[in-house]
Design an enzyme around this catalytic site. Structure first.
Site, mmCIF file in Angstrom:
data_model
loop_
_atom_site.group_PDB
_atom_site.id
_atom_site.type_symbol
_atom_site.label_atom_id
_atom_site.label_comp_id
_atom_site.label_asym_id
_atom_site.label_seq_id
_atom_site.Cartn_x
_atom_site.Cartn_y
_atom_site.Cartn_z
ATOM 1 N N GLU A 192 23.925 44.212 27.030
ATOM 2 C CA GLU A 192 24.695 45.444 27.257
ATOM 3 C C GLU A 192 25.893 45.130 28.169
ATOM 4 O O GLU A 192 25.780 44.294 29.073
ATOM 5 C CB GLU A 192 23.760 46.443 27.968
ATOM 6 C CG GLU A 192 24.400 47.746 28.419
ATOM 7 C CD GLU A 192 23.517 48.526 29.405
ATOM 8 O OE1 GLU A 192 22.845 47.884 30.262
ATOM 9 O OE2 GLU A 192 23.489 49.765 29.324
ATOM 10 N N LYS A 227 25.064 54.579 23.199
ATOM 11 C CA LYS A 227 23.798 54.768 23.927
ATOM 12 C C LYS A 227 23.467 56.248 24.118
ATOM 13 O O LYS A 227 24.270 57.005 24.677
ATOM 14 C CB LYS A 227 23.922 54.080 25.284
ATOM 15 C CG LYS A 227 22.669 54.061 26.141
ATOM 16 C CD LYS A 227 22.925 53.200 27.390
ATOM 17 C CE LYS A 227 21.744 53.044 28.297
ATOM 18 N NZ LYS A 227 22.063 52.157 29.440
ATOM 19 N N CYS A 255 19.751 49.044 26.349
ATOM 20 C CA CYS A 255 19.075 49.086 27.652
ATOM 21 C C CYS A 255 17.978 50.141 27.718
ATOM 22 O O CYS A 255 16.960 50.005 27.049
ATOM 23 C CB CYS A 255 20.123 49.269 28.757
ATOM 24 S SG CYS A 255 19.464 48.977 30.422
#
Lengths: 313, 313
Positions: B47, B123, B172
C-alpha cells in the site's frame, strides 16, 4: 470489577453407533463433574452430543427416529440437566431435534446454572447432501435428515453469575461461514459457543484433505472469526474413530485476539478450562472493529443479493 | 494443463519521510528485477508504495499534496511501468490518488505484463480518524486524507499468460473485513492481492498490542479469509521503522487452504516467490464452500441492514 467467566470445553471421544444412550449420558455427566470440580461455570459440549454422528449412515425407520429428541429436556437426558443444576453449572449442548410438527433440526441450547434454557439455535449451514453418494463408505446426509435452521442467529444474554455476557451459538460447519459470525458480531457478541463433528478426511470425497489440514481449518476459522468480531469463542469436538470414520479433535478456547488459550490434546473425553476476561473484547470492539465507525454496508450487497458465486464477464 | 502462476511478494523496508522519491522508485525497480530474475510473473508491492506512510502525520499544503498521484502512470513513476513492460512482468501497487475533481483516495492498480491497467480499486475500509488524537506521537489520519472508496469490490481477469485468474484487490485494513473478501468470493475469485502499512503497536492508542500480536492478526486474517473463500492470496507489507514508528512485516503468500507457502523473514526490502496452482481453488469452491449449495442469505440481513453493533434487549 473484572468480568471473569471460567469456561470449559468438554470434548468427547468417539460414540460408537452401538453405544447405549445411558453410557453416553454417563460420559457427559462425568465431563460436567470434572469441569465443575475445576470451577468452570459454563461447559460446552459437542454437536449431536447424545449419540454417534448418525448422518454418516443412510438410515430410515426406527433407528433414524431414535437419534432425535422430541423435547428438551426429556427423560433420556434429564439426568444431565439435574446434575448441572445441582452443581450450579450451565452448559451448551447439541442435539437432533424433532418438533411436534415432525420437522427435524440440528439444534443446540445453552442452559443456565439454574436449569433454564437461555437460548436455542438451529443449524443454518447444513453440509453434505440429500442423496447418498454412491460407493462412499461414509455419507454426509445432514441435508437429508435436517431442515435448514429457521432461527437466524439470535444473540442472548448469559446468566447473572456469568456477568451476563452477550452470547451466540453456532453448530459445526457454521463456524466456517463468516456471515454467521458477523450476524452475532453485529449483536455485540462477547462469547461464541459451538460444537462440531468434523471428519478427519474429505467428507465430500476427494483425497487432498487429511486430519492435519482439517484440524488446521477448524482452528483458523475459529481464531480469525473470533478476532474479526472481537469475541471469546469455545469450539468443541466430538473426536476420534466412530465405527471406522475418523473425527478431528482440537477443541479450543480462543480469546478476542484469536489466540488459543486452551486446547484439547487427545481424541478422547477431555476437559479444557480457561478463564475469560469478558471485557477483553473492548480493545477490538472499540477500535479496529468499531463497526459503526468503519463498516460500509453499501458495498456488501452481493452478500445478500446473491447465493452462489458469479464470475465477472 | 495445470494453471501455474509464479507470484512474488515484494516487501519494502521503511521509507523515511525525507527519502527522495527517486530513491524509493529505484528500490521498487530493484525488487521488480529481483522478482523477474526468479521467474515471477506478477509482483505485489505494498500500500502507498511510492512514499512514506504519510497519514501518521498531521500535514497540509505542499507536502501533503506531494504524496498524491494526479494520474497513473505519471512521470515520477513511469520508469517502474517501463521496466516492468520490458521484463514482461505485471504488478499490483498501492498509491495515493488525487482525481481531476480534487478527490483523494487510497488506491491500488494491477498492471498486466503488457503495461495495461487490468483493474483499479479504492480502499473501502479506511481506519483511523479525521481529527488528530491529542498528545499522540503518531496519528492515523486516513479518514482525513482520503474519501471512502467508491469502486466496491470489482473482480477482474488477470493476463492471458497468467491463465486469466479471477482477481481481486484489497488495501491494508480491508483484509481484516470478511465482507470485503466475501464480495470477491461471490465473484469466484482465485487470487487476492493486497498491500499494507500496519503499525507494530496499537495505532488507536492503547498498550495491549505489540508487534507480535499485530503480526499474528495480519496473518490469521489473510489465512482464514483465503480458506473461507477458497482463493490464493498475496499480502505485502511496507515494514520496519519509519521515522520512529514501527511497521510489521510478515508479507505472505497463502494457498486456498489458508496455509502460508511463502513468508518474508525481514523488515527490509525482500522478495518472496511461490508458484500458485490456480486450480487448487476447486477443492474449496466445489465442496465445502460451494456457495450455491450452502449459503443462506435470508439469514444474513444484518450485514447490510445495520452498520454498527446493536446488543440484544
Amino acid at each position: 470489577m473484572p468480568r471473569i467467566l471460567r469456561l470449559a470445553a468438554a470434548q468427547m471421544g468417539p460414540t460408537q453407533r452401538a453405544e447405549p444412550r445411558d453410557v453416553t449420558l454417563a460420559r457427559l455427566i462425568a465431563l460436567l463433574e470434572q469441569a465443575a470440580s475445576q470451577g468452570a461455570q459454563l461447559v460446552v459440549f459437542p454437536e449431536l452430543a447424545f449419540t454417534t454422528f448418525f448422518p454418516r449412515w443412510l438410515l430410515s425407520g426406527e433407528e433414524l427416529e431414535s437419534y432425535y429428541e422430541a423435547s428438551m429436556p426429556n427423560p433420556q437426558v434429564q439426568e444431565l440437566f439435574d446434575r448441572a443444576r445441582e452443581l450450579g453449572i450451565g452448559f451448551y449442548v447439541g442435539y437432533a431435534e424433532r418438533t411436534p410438527e415432525g420437522l427435524h433440526y440440528n439444534s443446540a441450547i445453552t442452559v443456565g446454572p439454574d436449569g433454564s434454557i437461555l437460548g436455542k439455535y438451529r443449524k443454518v449451514h447444513l453440509p453434505g447432501s440429500v442423496e447418498p453418494r454412491e460407493g462412499a463408505r461414509f455419507q454426509q446426509l445432514e441435508k437429508r435428515y435436517f431442515e435448514y435452521g429457521d432461527t437466524g442467529f439470535p444473540a442472548f444474554r448469559g446468566a447473572e453469575s456469568w456477568h451476563r455476557p452477550i452470547m451466540g451459538m453456532l453448530i459445526c460447519n457454521d463456524r466456517r461461514w463468516p456471515e454467521a459470525w458477523r450476524e452475532y458480531g453485529l449483536q455485540d457478541v462477547e462469547l461464541m459457543v459451538m460444537g462440531y463433528n468434523s471428519a478427519a478426511y474429505d467428507p465430500n470425497g476427494g483425497t487432498t484433505e487429511n486430519e492435519e489440514i482439517r484440524t488446521f481449518h477448524s482452528n483458523i476459522a475459529v481464531q480469525a472469526n473470533a478476532y474479526m468480531n472481537a469475541t471469546w469463542a469455545v469450539s468443541v469436538a466430538k473426536a476420534g474413530n466412530e465405527d471406522g470414520s475418523g473425527l478431528i479433535g482440537s477443541s479450543v478456547i480462543v480469546d478476542p485476539n484469536g489466540v488459543i488459550v486452551g486446547q484439547a490434546k487427545t481424541l478422547e473425553d477431555e476437559v479444557v478450562v480457561a478463564d475469560a476476561d469478558l471485557d477483553a473484547v473492548r480493545q477490538g470492539k472499540d477500535k479496529m472493529f468499531n463497526f459503526a465507525q468503519h463498516r460500509r454496508p453499501e458495498h456488501y450487497r452481493r452478500i445478500v443479493d446473491q447465493v452462489g458465486a458469479q464470475p465477472p464477464a
